[in-house]
Design a protein around this motif. Structure first.
Motif, short mmCIF file in Angstrom:
data_model
loop_
_atom_site.label_atom_id
_atom_site.label_comp_id
_atom_site.label_asym_id
_atom_site.label_seq_id
_atom_site.Cartn_x
_atom_site.Cartn_y
_atom_site.Cartn_z
N PRO A 156 0.44 -1.04 -0.25
CA PRO A 156 -0.20 0.20 0.15
C PRO A 156 0.23 1.36 0.19
O PRO A 156 0.86 2.11 -0.97
CB PRO A 156 -0.84 -0.37 0.94
N ALA A 157 2.08 1.44 0.61
CA ALA A 157 3.04 2.38 0.77
C ALA A 157 4.15 2.23 -0.55
O ALA A 157 3.67 3.61 -1.22
CB ALA A 157 3.65 2.05 1.35
N ALA A 158 4.09 0.98 -1.26
CA ALA A 158 4.63 1.29 -2.05
C ALA A 158 3.87 2.13 -3.68
O ALA A 158 4.13 2.96 -4.78
CB ALA A 158 5.29 0.36 -2.90
N ALA A 159 2.28 1.63 -3.60
CA ALA A 159 1.57 2.41 -5.14
C ALA A 159 1.29 3.40 -4.61
O ALA A 159 1.65 4.70 -5.09
CB ALA A 159 0.39 1.75 -4.63
N ALA A 160 1.01 3.56 -3.30
CA ALA A 160 0.68 5.30 -2.52
C ALA A 160 2.18 6.40 -2.91
O ALA A 160 1.56 7.43 -3.57
CB ALA A 160 0.22 5.51 -1.40
N ALA A 161 3.22 5.92 -2.55
CA ALA A 161 4.12 7.00 -3.39
C ALA A 161 3.91 6.84 -4.86
O ALA A 161 4.79 7.50 -5.74
CB ALA A 161 5.46 6.18 -2.63
N LEU A 162 4.18 5.71 -5.59
CA LEU A 162 3.79 5.69 -7.13
C LEU A 162 2.81 6.70 -7.46
O LEU A 162 3.44 6.81 -8.59
CB LEU A 162 3.44 3.75 -7.52
N ARG A 163 1.71 6.66 -7.16
CA ARG A 163 0.51 7.46 -7.58
C ARG A 163 1.32 9.01 -7.73
O ARG A 163 0.94 9.66 -8.01
CB ARG A 163 -0.75 7.35 -6.79
N SER A 164 1.48 9.24 -6.06
CA SER A 164 1.91 10.96 -6.07
C SER A 164 3.31 11.00 -6.91
O SER A 164 2.59 12.40 -7.19
CB SER A 164 2.61 10.31 -4.25
N ALA A 165 4.27 10.56 -7.01
CA ALA A 165 5.23 11.04 -8.16
C ALA A 165 4.83 10.99 -9.43
O ALA A 165 5.11 12.38 -10.37
CB ALA A 165 6.22 9.60 -8.43
N LEU A 166 3.69 10.14 -10.28
CA LEU A 166 3.04 9.74 -11.55
C LEU A 166 2.24 11.19 -10.84
O LEU A 166 2.43 12.16 -12.23
CB LEU A 166 1.49 8.73 -11.48
N LEU A 167 1.17 11.69 -10.06
CA LEU A 167 0.53 12.83 -10.21
C LEU A 167 1.47 13.97 -10.53
O LEU A 167 1.10 14.70 -10.99
CB LEU A 167 -0.02 12.91 -9.03
N ALA A 168 2.47 14.44 -9.98
CA ALA A 168 3.03 15.27 -9.47
C ALA A 168 3.84 15.53 -11.39
O ALA A 168 3.98 16.97 -11.91
CB ALA A 168 4.20 15.35 -8.70
N ALA A 169 4.51 14.45 -11.51
CA ALA A 169 5.12 14.55 -13.10
C ALA A 169 4.35 15.29 -13.82
O ALA A 169 4.09 15.75 -14.30
CB ALA A 169 6.09 13.26 -13.24
N ALA A 170 2.42 14.34 -14.07
CA ALA A 170 1.84 14.44 -14.72
C ALA A 170 1.48 16.34 -15.26
O ALA A 170 1.12 17.10 -15.91
CB ALA A 170 0.88 13.77 -15.00
N ALA A 171 1.47 17.07 -13.67
CA ALA A 171 0.68 17.92 -13.54
C ALA A 171 2.19 19.09 -14.13
O ALA A 171 1.94 20.18 -13.96
CB ALA A 171 0.29 18.10 -11.99
N GLN A 172 3.54 19.19 -13.31
CA GLN A 172 4.15 20.05 -12.91
C GLN A 172 4.63 19.44 -14.19
O GLN A 172 5.40 20.62 -15.00
CB GLN A 172 4.87 19.61 -11.46
N ARG A 173 5.90 18.28 -14.36
CA ARG A 173 6.75 18.26 -16.30
C ARG A 173 5.79 18.67 -17.41
O ARG A 173 6.36 19.20 -17.93
CB ARG A 173 7.26 17.28 -15.81
N LEU A 174 4.33 18.71 -17.29
CA LEU A 174 3.28 18.42 -18.53
C LEU A 174 2.22 19.16 -18.53
O LEU A 174 2.34 19.83 -19.70
CB LEU A 174 3.41 16.70 -19.07
N GLY A 175 1.77 19.07 -17.70
CA GLY A 175 0.14 20.00 -17.34
C GLY A 175 -0.55 18.59 -17.98
O GLY A 175 -1.39 19.56 -17.98
N LEU A 176 -0.67 17.48 -17.52
CA LEU A 176 -1.76 16.99 -17.56
C LEU A 176 -2.96 17.19 -16.82
O LEU A 176 -2.56 17.31 -15.66
CB LEU A 176 -1.26 15.35 -17.46
N VAL A 177 -4.83 17.15 -16.76
CA VAL A 177 -5.09 17.27 -15.68
C VAL A 177 -5.28 15.50 -15.18
O VAL A 177 -6.37 14.78 -16.39
CB VAL A 177 -6.02 17.75 -16.04
N VAL A 178 -4.90 14.86 -14.08
CA VAL A 178 -5.16 14.38 -13.99
C VAL A 178 -5.70 14.02 -13.09
O VAL A 178 -5.89 14.11 -11.82
CB VAL A 178 -4.20 13.06 -14.26
N ASP A 179 -7.38 13.44 -12.57
CA ASP A 179 -8.47 12.75 -11.82
C ASP A 179 -7.67 11.45 -10.71
O ASP A 179 -8.29 10.74 -9.51
CB ASP A 179 -9.71 12.53 -12.43
N GLU A 180 -7.51 10.29 -11.69
CA GLU A 180 -7.58 8.61 -11.47
C GLU A 180 -6.06 8.13 -11.36
O GLU A 180 -5.43 8.56 -12.50
CB GLU A 180 -8.73 8.24 -11.44
#
Length: 241
Positions: free
Chosen positions: A103-127
């Motif tokens: 659960p912790a590994a999955a949560a960390a991966l979600r956070s990394a993907l959400l941050a990269a999507a928003a900060q490096r690309l500009g993708l609006v990701v809900d899930e």
């Protein structure tokens, strides 16, 4: 036409089709008013680089609109077969080790993907859906992501020169057709961005520059086909014409 000419033409056509299919889905950058899209291949490459070590190994990433039926219409004509500008869903298939609770590994991966999507690309990701399909005994060796081949296109008109001169543009590209596609109601620019710049910000800058440069100030759409790790070869934009 000789047999050799026909063979070369067929090979060129086949390579072009493979290149287009290799882009994957065309994902919306930002919202309906931004008039910008990015290839799934380019987006996935950036997201993979954002995954930290140690942690789950990403086997596959897929990105799609979370609810296509509820997605709004773009305010600028979209590229052929592009997804509508609604919030996105990332599906990550991963392999994990027992060194960290899943659960912790999955949560960390979600956070990394959400941050990269928003900060490096500009993708609006809900899930972000993380599925662990393999359990590993040890932390594996991780191969460097393959270098994206970008075939530069020289700017040939006022729109191309204006786009090529925007900070963060690595080069114009030619995957779906001409790097500058002029239609009756809009202009579409195809390009690669430099990895140190947020793709959506670059696209907005290109839209503004091209709108100013083209007679009649038409709406402008931008398609990002690649994000380069280093600045690609670029031609001098030259004087605006």
């Amino acid at each position: 036409m000789t047999t050799a000419d026909g063979s070369r033409r067929a090979q060129g056509w086949t390579a072009a089709v493979r290149q287009r299919l290799g882009l994957g889905r065309l994902l919306p950058l930002g919202g309906p008013a931004d008039g910008a899209w990015i290839s799934e291949r380019a987006a996935v490459g950036v997201l993979r680089q954002a995954v930290g070590r140690p942690g789950p190994v990403v086997l596959e990433l897929r990105i799609a609109v979370a609810d296509a039926q509820a997605a709004p219409e773009p305010q600028v004509p979209s590229p052929p077969s592009a997804l509508p500008p609604g919030p996105l869903r990332i599906e990550a298939t991963v392999a994990a080790t027992a060194h960290q609770p899943l659960p912790a590994a999955a949560a960390a991966l979600r956070s990394a993907l959400l941050a990269a999507a928003a900060q490096r690309l500009g993708l609006v990701v809900d899930e972000v859906d993380v599925q662990v399909t393999e359990l590993l005994d040890t932390e594996p060796e991780r191969a460097e992501p393959p270098r994206v081949e970008v075939r530069p296109a020289d700017p040939e008109d006022a729109a191309g020169r204006a786009a090529a001169g925007v900070t963060g543009v690595a080069t114009l590209t030619r995957v779906l057709g001409a790097s500058v596609h002029t239609a009756a109601d809009h202009v579409r620019i195809e390009l690669a961005t430099e990895g140190g710049h947020r793709a959506l910000d670059v696209a907005r800058g290109v839209r503004s520059a091209v709108t100013r440069a083209v007679d009649g100030h038409p709406p402008v759409a931008v398609l990002v086909t690649a994000v380069t790790a280093e600045p690609a070869r670029r031609s001098s934009p030259g004087p605006a014409g």
